[in-house]
Scaffold this motif. Structure first.
Motif, PDB file in Angstrom:
ATOM      1  N   GLU A 179      -8.207  -4.351 -18.488  1.00 14.42           N
ATOM      2  CA  GLU A 179      -8.541  -4.459 -19.919  1.00 14.42           C
ATOM      3  C   GLU A 179      -7.384  -4.979 -20.776  1.00 14.42           C
ATOM      4  OE1 GLU A 179      -9.952  -0.613 -21.152  1.00 14.42           O
ATOM      5  OE2 GLU A 179     -11.741  -0.716 -19.879  1.00 14.42           O
ATOM      6  N   HIS A 180      -6.225  -5.172 -20.175  1.00 16.96           N
ATOM      7  CA  HIS A 180      -5.072  -5.651 -20.952  1.00 16.96           C
ATOM      8  C   HIS A 180      -5.442  -6.973 -21.625  1.00 16.96           C
ATOM      9  CE1 HIS A 180      -1.088  -7.061 -22.037  1.00 16.96           C
ATOM     10  NE2 HIS A 180      -0.618  -5.851 -21.767  1.00 16.96           N
ATOM     11  N   LYS A 181      -5.158  -7.061 -22.923  1.00 16.43           N
ATOM     12  CA  LYS A 181      -5.623  -8.227 -23.697  1.00 16.43           C
ATOM     13  C   LYS A 181      -5.097  -9.555 -23.155  1.00 16.43           C
ATOM     14  CE  LYS A 181      -8.060  -5.865 -26.639  1.00 16.43           C
ATOM     15  NZ  LYS A 181      -9.460  -5.717 -26.202  1.00 16.43           N
ATOM     16  N   LYS A 182      -3.966  -9.518 -22.471  1.00 14.79           N
ATOM     17  CA  LYS A 182      -3.431 -10.759 -21.928  1.00 14.79           C
ATOM     18  C   LYS A 182      -3.919 -11.016 -20.498  1.00 14.79           C
ATOM     19  CE  LYS A 182       0.729 -11.068 -24.722  1.00 14.79           C
ATOM     20  NZ  LYS A 182       2.158 -10.714 -24.750  1.00 14.79           N
ATOM     21  N   ILE A 183      -4.697 -10.082 -19.943  1.00 16.73           N
ATOM     22  CA  ILE A 183      -5.241 -10.294 -18.596  1.00 16.73           C
ATOM     23  C   ILE A 183      -6.757 -10.519 -18.683  1.00 16.73           C
ATOM     24  CG2 ILE A 183      -5.567  -9.341 -16.287  1.00 16.73           C
ATOM     25  CD1 ILE A 183      -2.935  -7.838 -16.562  1.00 16.73           C
ATOM     26  N   LEU A 184      -7.488  -9.484 -19.067  1.00 20.11           N
ATOM     27  CA  LEU A 184      -8.962  -9.548 -19.157  1.00 20.11           C
ATOM     28  C   LEU A 184      -9.596 -10.179 -17.911  1.00 20.11           C
ATOM     29  CD1 LEU A 184      -9.475 -10.288 -22.967  1.00 20.11           C
ATOM     30  CD2 LEU A 184     -10.064  -8.196 -21.754  1.00 20.11           C
ATOM     31  N   LEU A 185      -9.335  -9.539 -16.793  1.00 15.49           N
ATOM     32  CA  LEU A 185      -9.937  -9.953 -15.529  1.00 15.49           C
ATOM     33  C   LEU A 185     -10.482  -8.703 -14.832  1.00 15.49           C
ATOM     34  CD1 LEU A 185      -7.211 -12.394 -14.149  1.00 15.49           C
ATOM     35  CD2 LEU A 185      -9.492 -13.029 -14.955  1.00 15.49           C
ATOM     36  N   PRO A 186     -11.579  -8.840 -14.094  1.00 13.76           N
ATOM     37  CA  PRO A 186     -12.089  -7.678 -13.372  1.00 13.76           C
ATOM     38  C   PRO A 186     -11.191  -7.326 -12.180  1.00 13.76           C
ATOM     39  CG  PRO A 186     -13.381  -9.623 -12.840  1.00 13.76           C
ATOM     40  CD  PRO A 186     -12.392 -10.046 -13.884  1.00 13.76           C
ATOM     41  N   CYS A 187     -11.319  -6.092 -11.717  1.00 12.25           N
ATOM     42  CA  CYS A 187     -10.401  -5.627 -10.663  1.00 12.25           C
ATOM     43  C   CYS A 187     -11.136  -4.878  -9.560  1.00 12.25           C
ATOM     44  CB  CYS A 187      -9.344  -4.717 -11.287  1.00 12.25           C
ATOM     45  SG  CYS A 187      -8.102  -4.150 -10.117  1.00 12.25           S
ATOM     46  N   MET A 188     -10.876  -5.268  -8.319  1.00 11.64           N
ATOM     47  CA  MET A 188     -11.384  -4.525  -7.160  1.00 11.64           C
ATOM     48  C   MET A 188     -10.311  -3.545  -6.716  1.00 11.64           C
ATOM     49  SD  MET A 188     -13.035  -7.516  -4.801  1.00 11.64           S
ATOM     50  CE  MET A 188     -13.997  -8.826  -5.573  1.00 11.64           C
ATOM     51  N   VAL A 189     -10.708  -2.281  -6.547  1.00 12.98           N
ATOM     52  CA  VAL A 189      -9.774  -1.259  -6.048  1.00 12.98           C
ATOM     53  C   VAL A 189     -10.223  -0.911  -4.629  1.00 12.98           C
ATOM     54  CG1 VAL A 189      -8.771   1.006  -6.435  1.00 12.98           C
ATOM     55  CG2 VAL A 189      -9.463  -0.394  -8.395  1.00 12.98           C
ATOM     56  N   CYS A 190      -9.456  -1.360  -3.644  1.00 11.63           N
ATOM     57  CA  CYS A 190      -9.898  -1.284  -2.253  1.00 11.63           C
ATOM     58  C   CYS A 190      -9.303  -0.074  -1.526  1.00 11.63           C
ATOM     59  CB  CYS A 190      -9.491  -2.549  -1.508  1.00 11.63           C
ATOM     60  SG  CYS A 190      -9.947  -4.058  -2.386  1.00 11.63           S
ATOM     61  N   GLN A 191     -10.130   0.522  -0.704  1.00  7.33           N
ATOM     62  CA  GLN A 191      -9.651   1.543   0.234  1.00  7.33           C
ATOM     63  C   GLN A 191     -10.388   1.331   1.554  1.00  7.33           C
ATOM     64  OE1 GLN A 191     -11.243   5.617   0.050  1.00  7.33           O
ATOM     65  NE2 GLN A 191     -12.228   5.108  -1.896  1.00  7.33           N
ATOM     66  N   ASP A 192      -9.817   1.852   2.639  1.00  6.44           N
ATOM     67  CA  ASP A 192     -10.385   1.605   3.961  1.00  6.44           C
ATOM     68  C   ASP A 192     -11.631   2.457   4.225  1.00  6.44           C
ATOM     69  OD1 ASP A 192      -8.626  -0.370   4.570  1.00  6.44           O
ATOM     70  OD2 ASP A 192      -7.369   0.824   5.913  1.00  6.44           O
ATOM     71  N   GLY A 193     -12.706   1.785   4.617  1.00  6.99           N
ATOM     72  CA  GLY A 193     -13.972   2.442   4.909  1.00  6.99           C
ATOM     73  C   GLY A 193     -13.805   3.487   5.997  1.00  6.99           C
ATOM     74  N   PHE A 194     -14.375   4.632   5.790  1.00  5.62           N
ATOM     75  CA  PHE A 194     -14.349   5.798   6.687  1.00  5.62           C
ATOM     76  C   PHE A 194     -12.944   6.355   6.885  1.00  5.62           C
ATOM     77  CE2 PHE A 194     -18.518   4.017   7.773  1.00  5.62           C
ATOM     78  CZ  PHE A 194     -19.287   5.146   7.513  1.00  5.62           C
ATOM     79  N   ILE A 195     -11.982   5.515   7.289  1.00 11.76           N
ATOM     80  CA  ILE A 195     -10.627   6.002   7.555  1.00 11.76           C
ATOM     81  C   ILE A 195     -10.100   6.738   6.321  1.00 11.76           C
ATOM     82  CG2 ILE A 195      -8.263   5.312   8.134  1.00 11.76           C
ATOM     83  CD1 ILE A 195      -9.655   2.687   9.314  1.00 11.76           C
ATOM     84  N   THR A 196     -10.261   6.112   5.171  1.00  7.24           N
ATOM     85  CA  THR A 196      -9.830   6.734   3.920  1.00  7.24           C
ATOM     86  C   THR A 196     -11.018   7.330   3.157  1.00  7.24           C
ATOM     87  OG1 THR A 196      -8.111   5.036   3.794  1.00  7.24           O
ATOM     88  CG2 THR A 196      -8.464   6.354   1.822  1.00  7.24           C
ATOM     89  N   SER A 197     -12.118   6.604   3.152  1.00  6.22           N
ATOM     90  CA  SER A 197     -13.240   7.001   2.283  1.00  6.22           C
ATOM     91  C   SER A 197     -13.902   8.307   2.713  1.00  6.22           C
ATOM     92  CB  SER A 197     -14.298   5.890   2.240  1.00  6.22           C
ATOM     93  OG  SER A 197     -14.959   5.758   3.479  1.00  6.22           O
ATOM     94  N   HIS A 198     -13.841   8.615   4.010  1.00  2.42           N
ATOM     95  CA  HIS A 198     -14.550   9.792   4.502  1.00  2.42           C
ATOM     96  C   HIS A 198     -13.626  10.857   5.094  1.00  2.42           C
ATOM     97  CE1 HIS A 198     -17.978   7.313   3.706  1.00  2.42           C
ATOM     98  NE2 HIS A 198     -18.818   8.229   4.132  1.00  2.42           N
ATOM     99  N   ALA A 199     -12.330  10.620   5.096  1.00  8.07           N
ATOM    100  CA  ALA A 199     -11.401  11.639   5.597  1.00  8.07           C
ATOM    101  C   ALA A 199     -10.919  12.475   4.415  1.00  8.07           C
ATOM    102  CB  ALA A 199     -10.224  10.966   6.287  1.00  8.07           C
ATOM    103  N   VAL A 200     -10.757  13.769   4.640  1.00  2.00           N
ATOM    104  CA  VAL A 200     -10.360  14.670   3.553  1.00  2.00           C
ATOM    105  C   VAL A 200      -8.836  14.749   3.455  1.00  2.00           C
ATOM    106  CG1 VAL A 200     -10.476  17.045   2.689  1.00  2.00           C
ATOM    107  CG2 VAL A 200     -12.470  16.022   3.810  1.00  2.00           C
ATOM    108  N   GLU A 201      -8.350  14.585   2.248  1.00  2.00           N
ATOM    109  CA  GLU A 201      -6.919  14.722   1.959  1.00  2.00           C
ATOM    110  C   GLU A 201      -6.746  15.760   0.859  1.00  2.00           C
ATOM    111  OE1 GLU A 201      -4.707  11.280   0.547  1.00  2.00           O
ATOM    112  OE2 GLU A 201      -5.757  10.016   1.994  1.00  2.00           O
ATOM    113  N   GLY A 202      -5.550  16.304   0.767  1.00  2.00           N
ATOM    114  CA  GLY A 202      -5.230  17.126  -0.395  1.00  2.00           C
ATOM    115  C   GLY A 202      -4.893  16.184  -1.540  1.00  2.00           C
ATOM    116  N   ILE A 203      -5.705  16.228  -2.589  1.00  2.00           N
ATOM    117  CA  ILE A 203      -5.527  15.275  -3.692  1.00  2.00           C
ATOM    118  C   ILE A 203      -5.005  16.004  -4.922  1.00  2.00           C
ATOM    119  CG2 ILE A 203      -6.729  13.666  -5.243  1.00  2.00           C
ATOM    120  CD1 ILE A 203      -6.754  12.638  -2.437  1.00  2.00           C
TER     121      ILE A 203
END
Lengths: 417, 92
Positions: A179-203
């Motif tokens: 949303e920065h006025k000098k950027i205004l571009l969409p952003c993909m925030v990537c994480q690894d499928g299952f390895i990260t997305s489905h494993a439990v961590e202390g957050i």
């Protein structure tokens, strides 16, 4: 609950010490990568979320839908009939001036393809968590980066997360960056499928009010719904102006290289973190190094710790942002390394290696010292990557260093011959 | 013709930051066939005005007065719908 942290929290390099010190006071909650991102979305509380479920992203939208149903957020949730519609709804919503998010994976990203480009070229700062999954075919639901790497020229910002904690934090900071006025571009925030997305961590979740204060209010200069000041979004743009708009996009991406570190510095100060465009791990005195992103970076760090005990001068460069591509930072970090292996979790089928390799090699053309460099394609379709695989790469690098030349430029790691 | 603006001077993302700009866009140049009205036969039923997809039929005080050739693309719908066949399409 702080006494029994998942082991994962302890093996990620410098963060270990910080985490251990903080443990006494910080509350950690057990969450998967998907749940952590859903929590970030709850705290961000976008005006609109339009999304369609797809493995392994499903739990993000599922958990967020629960927050909506429970009245924990006031977000307008649009359950659409496809990802093409999801991104289309997001474009309309963002053009109207609503802070807008969605999430997807693999074939879902492929189905929204047409509108992915439109979102970027219309300069709408949509933030989209992408849970990396192999793009069909053959059909596969597990992790590789072929989905977002395919979208690398779409004009979206792309940040890759090593852990669920990073995915959570990247999601929050992505709002400010996009949303920065000098950027205004969409952003993909990537994480690894299952390895990260489905494993439990202390957050460690940041306090809601602190997140809300950090991201602030979203304001748009020209709203599609402002009847007093009518505007047109997405008109036809032919030979006379299309090129000028593309030139603006290129400039925004280039400018993001300067602005992202500024936003990250503010994030780091607010949340006591150490985010950067890329992260070095035991690299400053290393002879040989691996470049690896996302969850694999964690495996490489653990392997480095082991090899360092044996006296090997090994290091890691973990890029976080692929778009924009921090070329000068690569040159600075890698110029003094004798032999480098770039790990790519996708193939470009270009007959000259993966996307990280191609771009890093091109960046190093501008370095006075051109280190020996080789490429390993690995982990396609969720194929596991073990410390033994990483050790093999370092052992290959030792041989390359001794021989003073690279015999095989593109290699396939962990595939059966 | 005035020099077109450069990339630093125009709104980002292809945005048009005001309304009614279609008026400035001359679509008349697309035309292959031009509608010509024979006013002596016209009964001012205004069917052509209703059906014109581009608001290119000029009407004043309830009377059909001709065409806006700056914008008429020459689709021929007016000629087709005219009940007294007073509009003919002529090649440009």
């Amino acid at each position: 609950m702080c006494e029994h942290l998942p082991r994962e929290m302890h093996k990620n390099g410098k963060r270990i010490v910080e985490t251990e010190v903080k443990m006494a006071t910080q509350k950690l909650v057990p969450l998967t990568g998907d749940q952590a991102v859903a929590e970030a979305m709850r705290q961000i509380e976008p005006d609109v979320v339009a999304a369609y479920p797809i493995t392994p992203q499903t739990e993000i939208v599922m958990n967020f839908s629960q927050f909506v149903a429970d009245g924990k957020v006031q977000t307008e949730l649009i359950p659409v009939e496809s990802e093409h519609s999801a991104m289309s709804a997001c474009v309309g919503s963002a053009a109207a001036g609503a802070r807008t998010m969605t999430a997807t994976s693999a074939n879902g990203l492929a189905l929204m393809w047409e509108i992915v480009y439109i979102a970027a070229s219309t300069r709408l700062p949509i933030v989209m968590p992408v849970v990396n999954r192999a793009l069909s075919g053959p059909i596969n639901i597990h992790c590789d980066h072929s989905d977002t790497m395919g979208a690398r020229d779409s004009g979206w910002l792309q940040v890759f997360s090593e852990s669920a904690q990073e995915a959570y934090e990247n999601t929050i900071v992505a709002i400010r960056i996009a949303e920065h006025k000098k950027i205004l571009l969409p952003c993909m925030v990537c994480q690894d499928g299952f390895i990260t997305s489905h494993a439990v961590e202390g957050i460690e979740l940041f306090p809601d009010d602190k997140v809300k204060k950090f991201i602030g209010e979203y304001t748009i200069e020209h709203s599609l719904l402002d009847m007093d000041n009518p505007v047109t979004y997405g008109p036809i743009d032919l030979q006379d102006f299309y090129f000028e708009h593309k030139r603006q996009q290129a400039e925004a991406m280039k400018g993001a290289l300067t602005i992202i570190p500024e936003v990250l510095a503010e994030f780091n100060k607010t949340f006591n973190r150490n985010h950067d465009l890329l992260e070095e791990y035991k690299l400053s005195d290393a002879d040989i190094a691996i470049v690896a992103t996302s969850s694999t970076a964690g495996t490489v760090k653990a392997t480095i710790d082991e090899l360092r005990k044996q006296g090997m001068k090994v290091g890691l460069l973990k890029p976080r942002f692929f778009r924009p591509f921090p070329k000068e930072r690569f040159v600075k970090s890698l110029s003094n390394i004798k032999a480098i292996a770039v790990l790519d979790r996708s193939d470009s089928f270009s007959a000259q290696g993966g996307p990280w390799f191609s771009e890093i090699k091109a960046a190093l053309y501008e370095s006075k010292k051109q280190p020996l460099i080789t490429n390993y394609i690995f982990g396609l379709g969720g194929r596991d990557i073990f410390p033994e695989n990483i050790k093999k790469v370092y052992s290959d690098l030792e041989a390359i260093k001794k021989a003073g030349k690279v015999k095989s430029l593109v290699n396939y790691l962990g595939v059966r011959d | 013709m005035a020099k077109k603006k450069g990339w630093k001077e125009i709104p980002i993302g292809g945005l048009i930051d005001k309304g009614g700009t279609a008026k400035e866009y001359n679509t008349g140049s697309w035309r292959t066939f031009k509608p010509i009205v024979d006013q002596s036969k016209c009964i001012n039923c205004l069917q052509c005005w209703i059906y014109c997809p581009d608001s290119s039929v000029i009407v004043k005080d309830g009377k059909m007065e001709g065409f806006d050739y700056e914008h008429c693309k020459g689709c021929g719908i007016c000629a087709s719908i005219c009940p007294v066949k007073c509009i003919k399409m002529e090649r440009e």
